[in-house]
Scaffold this active site. Structure first.
Site, PDB file in Angstrom:
ATOM      1  N   ASP A  39      12.934  20.593 -33.353  1.00 20.26           N
ATOM      2  CA  ASP A  39      13.705  19.414 -33.731  1.00 20.26           C
ATOM      3  C   ASP A  39      15.196  19.661 -33.832  1.00 20.26           C
ATOM      4  OD1 ASP A  39      13.707  20.974 -36.051  1.00 20.26           O
ATOM      5  OD2 ASP A  39      13.853  19.206 -37.336  1.00 20.26           O
ATOM      6  N   CYS A  46       3.561   1.628   2.668  1.00 15.82           N
ATOM      7  CA  CYS A  46       4.812   0.902   2.417  1.00 15.82           C
ATOM      8  C   CYS A  46       5.764   1.763   1.594  1.00 15.82           C
ATOM      9  CB  CYS A  46       4.528  -0.404   1.671  1.00 15.82           C
ATOM     10  SG  CYS A  46       3.501  -1.572   2.571  1.00 15.82           S
ATOM     11  N   ASP A  59      16.947  24.524 -31.023  1.00 17.25           N
ATOM     12  CA  ASP A  59      15.658  24.538 -30.328  1.00 17.25           C
ATOM     13  C   ASP A  59      15.785  24.081 -28.876  1.00 17.25           C
ATOM     14  OD1 ASP A  59      14.239  25.332 -32.612  1.00 17.25           O
ATOM     15  OD2 ASP A  59      14.116  23.265 -33.321  1.00 17.25           O
ATOM     16  N   CYS A  86       0.834  -1.198   0.000  1.00 11.89           N
ATOM     17  CA  CYS A  86       0.000   0.000   0.000  1.00 11.89           C
ATOM     18  C   CYS A  86       0.870   1.250   0.000  1.00 11.89           C
ATOM     19  CB  CYS A  86      -0.942   0.018   1.198  1.00 11.89           C
ATOM     20  SG  CYS A  86      -0.075   0.187   2.778  1.00 11.89           S
ATOM     21  N   ASP A 105       8.643  25.494 -33.874  1.00 17.95           N
ATOM     22  CA  ASP A 105       9.729  25.885 -34.761  1.00 17.95           C
ATOM     23  C   ASP A 105       9.241  25.642 -36.193  1.00 17.95           C
ATOM     24  OD1 ASP A 105      12.484  26.359 -35.723  1.00 17.95           O
ATOM     25  OD2 ASP A 105      12.441  24.204 -36.103  1.00 17.95           O
TER      26      ASP A 105
END
Length: 733
Positions: free
Chosen positions: A625, A23, A629, A20, A420
């Site tokens: 990409d 724990c 960037d 649980c 971009d």
């Protein structure tokens, strides 16, 4: 172990025996006490811990010892045998519990339907219930004892106290009184129901890891290595080296990352990128390990093996996302830390309250047992990690890799998406559509000089110049002393002449006068072209040589994807380094208005633009990409990198899109929304279950058996609700 040169090392450890949310808190506390540990995050759904620590001798052994001392079982993070995948794995104790408990509970069930079956004699009830209580239920005593020693509580402690009270009361009534009604069935059935619930929960949790298992299954075991003499030999994939030449036969999985040297084929990359259609591959084409070869035999040169392959990086990203704790989970852990002690107090108050009100001790005790049983916080601990595992898994199958849980949790709040332009919204393969020379300049000579100066560059515009020169059969030589000027262009010597090639902004900064070429600049920009200039450095200064106009095409479906984002109520912005006229022309083709196009933005200024968009409390997602960037991706609330771009961009982003499809941006935002929705649903029901169940049990409306069934079903329902995310599909358009 995962280590990098720039961060502290991390270690993943599997942990057995957690039941649980309490724990989770106890294991984290034990791990953080180990000297040198900087951070420890425990995940109940994956039953694992991720520890960040300062380099130290024998750290792994110390961490494992800390887990064991806390009362849990350390094990390898990826420890899973074939039997773990069986749908009936671990059911034997549950079956034994059902067989022993059934004779105890059947007479009670019969009475509900008017049948009066004879109750079993007390001694037989004792013989049936005791093995269930102390053999099958031994795990609850063991874990509960460790929790009690640590002055904390967990589900096991509640079950152990509650069922022991029911069993002990029955023994006392049997031996010390004349009462004919015993409660052996309550203790035995509760233990059996809890075991059944944990088994169903474990079975459901295994389904949340199907994405990881499916990715691991993509790795073939054998590769066909081609010797220098042309002979083929089969070797284990683990022994393949970078530089080896491999034969990939029709229908086989590609063993490693590489390039096609001979042959052509079509490759199914759907498990890696989500792309449903086979991708054509010819000589020079890139092959990704784990993809499926079509009907062509190809020879490939290996470029990456082992942990450096794309598949290994994908697996690592998904595992990382599932191991890291979401911010909302930290709040749940804080609640769980005080939950069990509070429940113990409520249980004691229930016992004393009913006894003080005049109820028999056995009645008061049974109602206190019901409180302890129904209050187990299993569902709280599973609510968040189960949803995150299911969400990241289904996203990975559609080509969306979510790097961390925080990105998943934040993405649904995004109200602004910044893109971009080149390579993200456009194909990223610009063509040189016009080469205008200054009066008196030889066009072939100028184009040759431009291509030579750009021959060492991988910039898309530089490649376009090289391609144009090659199409005309011009000889490209090696330049001398080329120097790149970030965000502006490059300069160098070709023979005895010195040239500069770069943006018009750079030329303006240098004070270059374009003279008669100025009119051509306006004309080309009005046509939507990106214009660069080439000038020669002479004793008289910088003299214009030529203008280069480049054109790129929008990606297929980009316009529709942007329109779909706007329909969701999002603001869409394109950030471009182009001059305003060229940027507006591309924006118009993409369906963007003037206010949605930010032009003349230098690469180094993209992060500042993202910061401007965030003003006023806006949540910004940046999609890019390229290397330039990366700062903007890191500055945004959520960064999304196209995997068709660079590794730098992927590392800076919280989400990686495995193919250059703009519609994946909307898909990533949608899966974030759906996952957070499931987390909220799970947390609501987990809290509501306890808020409603504890008072009902305390007031005597729930028996321990009903409470045990409800407690078991709560955990199963939370995991099952999270598994509904596996039905998510990427919307087209």
């Amino acid at each position: 172990m995962n280590t990098t040169s720039t961060t502290a090392p991390t270690l993943d450890i599997g942990i057995g025996g957690m039941t649980c949310a309490s724990c989770v808190g106890r294991v984290e506390k034990a791990l953080r006490k180990v000297p040198g540990v900087q951070e420890a995050s425990v995940n109940l759904a994956t039953e694992s811990a991720r520890i960040t620590y300062a380099p130290s001798d024998q750290m792994e052994a110390r961490l494992r010892r800390a887990v064991r001392d806390a009362g849990y079982e350390p094990r390898a993070a990826a420890e899973a045998g074939p039997e773990d995948l069986s749908p009936w794995a671990g059911f034997a104790p549950v079956a034994v519990g059902i067989v022993l408990s059934a004779p105890l509970v059947v007479p009670m069930v019969g009475e509900l339907f008017g049948a009066h079956w004879m109750m079993l004699p007390a001694w037989l009830q004792f013989l049936l219930a005791t093995p269930v209580q102390f053999i099958l239920g031994a795990r609850f005593y063991k874990a509960g004892w460790h929790a009690a020693k640590a002055l904390s509580g967990n589900m096991d402690l509640l079950v152990a106290i509650g069922t022991s009270a029911g069993w002990g009361l029955s023994v006392w009534l049997w031996l010390g009184t004349t009462s004919s009604h015993l409660y052996f069935e309550a203790s035995a059935v509760v233990v059996t129901l809890v075991l059944l619930g944990k088994w169903l929960e474990a079975r459901a949790k295994r389904q949340t890891t199907t994405a990881i298992r499916a990715l691991h299954a993509l790795r073939p075991e054998i590769a066909h290595v081609l010797s220098k003499a042309g002979a083929e030999s089969d070797v284990p994939v683990a022994e393949v080296l970078a530089g080896d030449r491999l034969v990939v036969r029709p229908g086989e999985r590609v063993p490693a990352d590489g390039m096609v040297e001979q042959g052509q084929t079509q490759v199914d990359e759907s498990m890696l990128t989500g792309e449903p259609l086979p991708v054509p591959k010819a000589e020079g084409g890139r092959l990704t390990g784990g993809s499926i070869n079509g009907d062509g035999r190809v020879v490939m040169a290996v470029t990456a093996v082992g942990q450096e392959t794309v598949l290994a990086q994908i697996i690592r990203l998904v595992e990382d996302a599932q191991a890291v704790k979401a911010p909302i989970q930290r709040m749940v852990d804080q609640v769980a830390a005080v939950f069990v002690p509070v429940v113990l107090v409520i249980g004691l108050a229930t016992l004393l309250g009913w006894w003080w009100a005049g109820a028999p001790l056995e009645t008061a005790l049974i109602r206190a047992v019901a409180v302890l049983v129904i209050a187990c916080p299993c569902a709280l601990g599973l609510a968040t990690p189960a949803a995150i595992m299911a969400g990241t898994g289904v996203a990975a199958r559609h080509g969306i890799l979510i790097k961390d849980a925080q990105a998943l949790e934040l993405a649904h709040k995004v109200d602004t998406v910044a893109f971009d332009k080149t390579g993200t919204l456009t194909v990223g393969q610009p063509r040189l559509v016009s080469f205008v020379t200054a009066p008196g300049t030889d066009e072939a000579q100028a184009l040759t000089a431009a291509a030579t100066l750009q021959s060492g560059s991988e910039h898309p515009l530089a490649r376009a110049v090289q391609a144009a020169a090659q199409e005309r059969g011009l000889a490209i030589a090696q330049p001398d002393g080329v120097r790149a000027v970030p965000g502006r262009g490059s300069e160098g010597e070709v023979g005895v002449r010195s040239y500069l090639i770069g943006s018009l902004r750079w030329m303006e900064e240098l004070g270059v006068r374009l003279g008669g070429l100025a009119a051509d600049v306006q004309r080309l920009q009005g046509e939507g072209a990106t214009v660069s200039a080439m000038v020669e450095r002479t004793a008289q200064g910088l003299t214009p040589v030529a203008l280069m106009a480049f054109a790129d095409e929008p990606k297929p479906g980009a316009r529709e994807a942007l329109a779909a984002l706007r329909q969701r109520g999002l603001r869409v912005v394109m950030i471009s380094g182009d001059n305003r006229a060229a940027a507006l022309a591309m924006g118009q083709r993409l369906g963007l208005g003037e206010a949605e196009v930010l032009a003349d933005v230098l690469p180094g200024d993209k992060a500042a633009k993202v910061a401007e968009l965030k003003r006023g409390g806006h949540m910004v997602c940046m999609v890019g990409d390229g290397v330039n960037d990366a700062p903007a991706l890191a500055a945004a609330d959520v960064g999304m990198a196209m995997a068709t771009g660079t590794d730098v961009a992927m590392h800076a982003a919280g989400i990686t899109l495995m193919r250059g499809d703009v519609s994946l941006v909307g898909g990533a935002l949608d899966i974030s929304h759906q996952t957070v929705r499931k987390i909220r649903q799970n947390l609501f029901w987990a809290f509501a279950y306890n808020v409603a169940g504890i008072p009902l049990a305390a007031l005597g409306f729930l028996s321990p058996v009903v409470a045990g069934a409800a407690m078991a079903l709560s955990s199963v329902s939370v995991v099952s609700n999270a598994l509904l995310l596996k039905r998510w599909r990427l919307k087209s358009g």
